[in-house]
Design an enzyme around this catalytic site. Structure first.
Site, mmCIF file in Angstrom:
data_model
loop_
_atom_site.group_PDB
_atom_site.id
_atom_site.type_symbol
_atom_site.label_atom_id
_atom_site.label_comp_id
_atom_site.label_asym_id
_atom_site.label_seq_id
_atom_site.Cartn_x
_atom_site.Cartn_y
_atom_site.Cartn_z
ATOM 1 C CD GLU A 31 -5.656 -5.933 0.241
ATOM 2 O OE1 GLU A 31 -4.840 -5.908 -0.691
ATOM 3 O OE2 GLU A 31 -5.534 -6.640 1.253
ATOM 4 C CE LYS A 34 -3.099 -8.466 -4.495
ATOM 5 N NZ LYS A 34 -3.729 -7.315 -3.802
ATOM 6 C CB CYS A 89 10.203 -0.419 2.538
ATOM 7 S SG CYS A 89 10.927 0.193 1.032
ATOM 8 C CB SER A 135 4.254 -7.883 5.621
ATOM 9 O OG SER A 135 3.420 -8.878 5.055
ATOM 10 C CG PHE A 168 -0.265 0.392 2.517
ATOM 11 C CD1 PHE A 168 -0.028 1.721 2.831
ATOM 12 C CD2 PHE A 168 0.167 -0.571 3.424
ATOM 13 C CE1 PHE A 168 0.604 2.083 4.017
ATOM 14 C CE2 PHE A 168 0.801 -0.232 4.603
ATOM 15 C CZ PHE A 168 1.024 1.110 4.895
ATOM 16 C CD GLU A 191 7.971 -3.061 8.298
ATOM 17 O OE1 GLU A 191 7.300 -4.084 8.108
ATOM 18 O OE2 GLU A 191 8.491 -2.407 7.380
HETATM 19 P P1 NAD Z 1 1.125 -6.822 2.971
HETATM 20 O O1 NAD Z 1 2.105 -7.922 3.046
HETATM 21 O O2 NAD Z 1 0.015 -6.765 3.935
HETATM 22 O O3 NAD Z 1 0.417 -6.804 1.518
HETATM 23 C C1 NAD Z 1 1.172 -6.619 0.341
HETATM 24 C C2 NAD Z 1 0.404 -7.201 -0.835
HETATM 25 O O4 NAD Z 1 0.369 -8.610 -0.719
HETATM 26 C C3 NAD Z 1 -1.053 -6.773 -0.937
HETATM 27 O O5 NAD Z 1 -1.344 -6.572 -2.303
HETATM 28 C C4 NAD Z 1 -1.824 -7.968 -0.375
HETATM 29 O O6 NAD Z 1 -3.119 -8.073 -0.913
HETATM 30 C C5 NAD Z 1 -0.958 -9.122 -0.806
HETATM 31 N N1 NAD Z 1 -0.908 -10.314 0.037
HETATM 32 C C6 NAD Z 1 -0.989 -10.382 1.381
HETATM 33 N N2 NAD Z 1 -0.793 -11.654 1.787
HETATM 34 C C7 NAD Z 1 -0.571 -12.390 0.685
HETATM 35 C C8 NAD Z 1 -0.320 -13.784 0.453
HETATM 36 N N3 NAD Z 1 -0.256 -14.663 1.450
HETATM 37 N N4 NAD Z 1 -0.142 -14.197 -0.810
HETATM 38 C C9 NAD Z 1 -0.202 -13.337 -1.841
HETATM 39 N N5 NAD Z 1 -0.459 -12.010 -1.681
HETATM 40 C C10 NAD Z 1 -0.634 -11.546 -0.435
HETATM 41 O O7 NAD Z 1 1.980 -5.462 2.992
HETATM 42 P P2 NAD Z 1 1.448 -3.960 3.082
HETATM 43 O O8 NAD Z 1 0.945 -3.696 4.449
HETATM 44 O O9 NAD Z 1 0.577 -3.642 1.931
HETATM 45 O O10 NAD Z 1 2.805 -3.151 2.844
HETATM 46 C C11 NAD Z 1 3.651 -2.742 3.882
HETATM 47 C C12 NAD Z 1 4.846 -3.661 3.963
HETATM 48 O O11 NAD Z 1 5.552 -3.638 2.721
HETATM 49 C C13 NAD Z 1 5.849 -3.213 5.001
HETATM 50 O O12 NAD Z 1 6.308 -4.357 5.680
HETATM 51 C C14 NAD Z 1 6.962 -2.587 4.177
HETATM 52 O O13 NAD Z 1 8.231 -2.593 4.796
HETATM 53 C C15 NAD Z 1 6.938 -3.466 2.977
HETATM 54 N N6 NAD Z 1 7.587 -2.845 1.826
HETATM 55 C C16 NAD Z 1 8.812 -3.313 1.468
HETATM 56 C C17 NAD Z 1 9.489 -2.746 0.417
HETATM 57 C C18 NAD Z 1 10.847 -3.235 0.045
HETATM 58 O O14 NAD Z 1 11.420 -2.725 -0.910
HETATM 59 N N7 NAD Z 1 11.396 -4.221 0.734
HETATM 60 C C19 NAD Z 1 8.900 -1.690 -0.304
HETATM 61 C C20 NAD Z 1 7.627 -1.240 0.079
HETATM 62 C C21 NAD Z 1 6.977 -1.828 1.155
#
Ligand code: NAD
Length: 493
Positions: free
Chosen positions: A178, A175, A283, A228, A151, A390
């Site tokens: 959401e 994708k 991140c 995450s 997000f 985090e």
């Molecule tokens: P999230 O893991 O909740 O969701 C990320 C995406 O994955 C969403 O589109 C979600 O619908 C989907 N998703 C969730 N569980 C899934 C599964 N089991 N299988 C397939 N798809 C799944 O993360 P968030 O809250 O949207 O984003 C924040 C996180 O992203 C933080 O931990 C942040 O550090 C990380 N992030 C990392 C980087 C990087 O470069 N390492 C960059 C941006 C954000």
């Protein structure tokens, strides 16, 4: 007025998804619903993947010089609508207008680099690899790739991947998260306007289940995941099980190390942007500060506290703050806000000192928004949960170390390894830091060491569970297969 309903984009056309499951997309600064997004099923994902698979043979045979013409067109359109998309981004994600504009610039920059695919995709040739035999390495596209996006960077993260994938001759399914699907809906309108052949680019809205469907689909060759660490691990496992390539980029806990010789006045300004920009939801946001020596610790605590009290907490779209460079907007949701509050309670229970408490901040007229003011814990010991977790909000923990070795040890003992920075005027300390800190992206007197699009972006340990990083030349390796040709020709006659 009826709330706008978002659509999927499949095979060159917009699709009304037939489902009873919709998610309300909220402006986190006000709590108001701005759109509804469909929660696509595995069948909906399948339709997009099949369209992408059908488009692959024709697209992969289209000369690369022609493929990038579509991206040049998209570049023009993106530049035309950049400001307007940035506004959509602020509305659904809550970051400040300057942050959203900077994000759009990075998206544009990635598109520019991907336009160099006729150079980036070149292979190698070894003449006379053996007697009368030449060896050649071709970089060929593979098929359908997909992105599961987080997000916090609704525009930039997709651009880390899809322009490169498409330019290299693959077809694609995005994708979005959401929680923030509106930005990619706008971008996809431009992709449609750019006139890419049907099926080359597809957009599927949905939650975790749509992500899982992408991972499971047998026609998908590779998945880039950003989110995450827990979900990254699941995606990595799913891709390994189903024989796909994957990039799995996870969470972070980024440290800033302050040496006694650091230029404190610059450092504090830098920390404010790094820790509170995007409400701490980058991140690459710094959330742990390690001060080397007692005097440095006292100085940083005092000055960071004073500067943090000055930070403006507001709705980033409030015209009164439009000219402000640093505005701390809301966190993404009520759920995220609750989690951050819980973590602040944990810090108190663990015995850290809550030197600045942002929990009671009120933004007049925006009572439905999810705000947290700058929050600082001092007297934090390595290994406390507020140090290892985090928190993903404007919460900073300040620790003390006796020397550089101890500071580097604190970073290296952590589960994450995305970014870390050192503040020092000493080349010796800086050199040791860049060689010894186990993180993917290092900053020297830079608060947010996020590389430009021409360089790779990615971490290590729980921050990246795969080897190929995002963007630039690096990601071209992910989207192409090395085909090695060994050739010889017999003499005529
Ligand atoms: P999230 O893991 O909740 O969701 C990320 C995406 O994955 C969403 O589109 C979600 O619908 C989907 N998703 C969730 N569980 C899934 C599964 N089991 N299988 C397939 N798809 C799944 O993360 P968030 O809250 O949207 O984003 C924040 C996180 O992203 C933080 O931990 C942040 O550090 C990380 N992030 C990392 C980087 C990087 O470069 N390492 C960059 C941006 C954000």
């Amino acid at each position: 007025m009826a709330t706008r309903r978002l659509r999927n984009y499949v095979n060159g056309g917009w699709i009304e998804v037939q489902t009873d499951e919709w998610i309300e997309v909220e402006n986190p600064a006000t709590g108001k619903v701005i759109a509804q997004a469909p929660l696509s099923t595995a069948e909906d994902v399948g339709r997009a993947v099949e369209a992408a698979a059908a488009a692959f043979p024709g697209w992969s045979r289209t000369p690369v010089s022609r493929r990038v013409q579509y991206l040049f067109r998209l570049l023009e359109l993106l530049r035309r609508d950049e400001a307007c998309i940035a506004r959509t981004l602020v509305e659904e994600m809550g970051k400040s207008v300057p942050d959203a504009e900077a994000e759009m610039k990075r998206a544009v920059e990635n598109l520019e680099i991907a336009c160099a695919m006729p150079v980036l995709q070149q292979g190698d040739k070894l003449v006379d690899a053996a007697a009368e035999i030449d060896g050649e390495v071709l970089r060929v596209p593979l098929g359908v790739f997909g992105l599961i996006a987080p997000f916090n960077f609704p525009a930039m993260v997709p651009f880390w991947f899809f322009p490169y994938a498409i330019a290299a001759g693959n077809t694609y399914v995005v994708k979005p998260s959401e929680l923030v699907p509106c930005t990619m809906q706008r971008v996809t309108e431009l992709i449609d306007e750019a006139g890419l052949p049907p099926g080359v680019f597809n957009l599927v809205n949905g939650d975790r289940r749509a992500g899982e469907a992408l991972v499971e689909h047998p026609l998908v060759k590779g998945v880039s995941f950003v989110g995450s660490s827990a979900a990254a691990r699941k995606v990595a496992e799913g891709c390994a099980r189903t024989g796909k390539r994957y990039q799995a980029m996870g969470g972070a806990k980024n440290h800033l190390v302050v040496m006694p010789d650091a230029k404190i006045e610059h450092v504090i300004r830098n920390m404010i942007t790094s820790c509170y920009g995007c409400a701490g939801q980058r991140c690459m946001a710094a959330s742990a500060i390690v001060c080397v020596g007692d005097a440095t610790y006292r100085q940083v605590c005092e000055q960071l506290l004073a500067a943090s009290r000055e930070v403006i907490v507001a709705d980033p779209l409030d015209p009164k703050v439009a000219g402000e460079a640093m505005v701390l907007g809301p966190v993404i949701s009520a759920k995220a806000q609750r989690f951050i509050h819980e973590m602040i309670e944990v810090g108190i229970e663990e015995g850290a000192t809550l030197a600045l408490d942002g929990r009671r901040v009120v933004v007049p007229g925006r009572e439905g928004g999810h705000y947290i003011g700058p929050t600082i814990f001092t007297d934090v010991r390595p290994g406390m949960r507020i140090h290892t977790t985090e928190i993903f909000g404007p919460v900073v923990v300040i620790l003390q170390a006796n020397d550089l070795d101890e500071a580097i040890g604190i970073i290296n003992d952590g589960a994450y390894g995305n970014g870390a920075s050192i503040y020092t005027q000493s080349g010796y300390y800086a050199r040791r830091f860049k060689l010894e800190a186990r993180v993917g992206m290092v900053g020297i007197n830079v608060g947010i060491p996020a590389p430009v699009a021409a360089l790779p972006f990615g971490g290590m340990k729980a921050s990246q569970l795969s080897d190929i990083k995002a963007q630039g030349r690096s990601v071209v390796r992910f989207f192409t297969d090395e085909r090695i040709v060994t050739e010889r020709y017999w003499p005529e006659g």
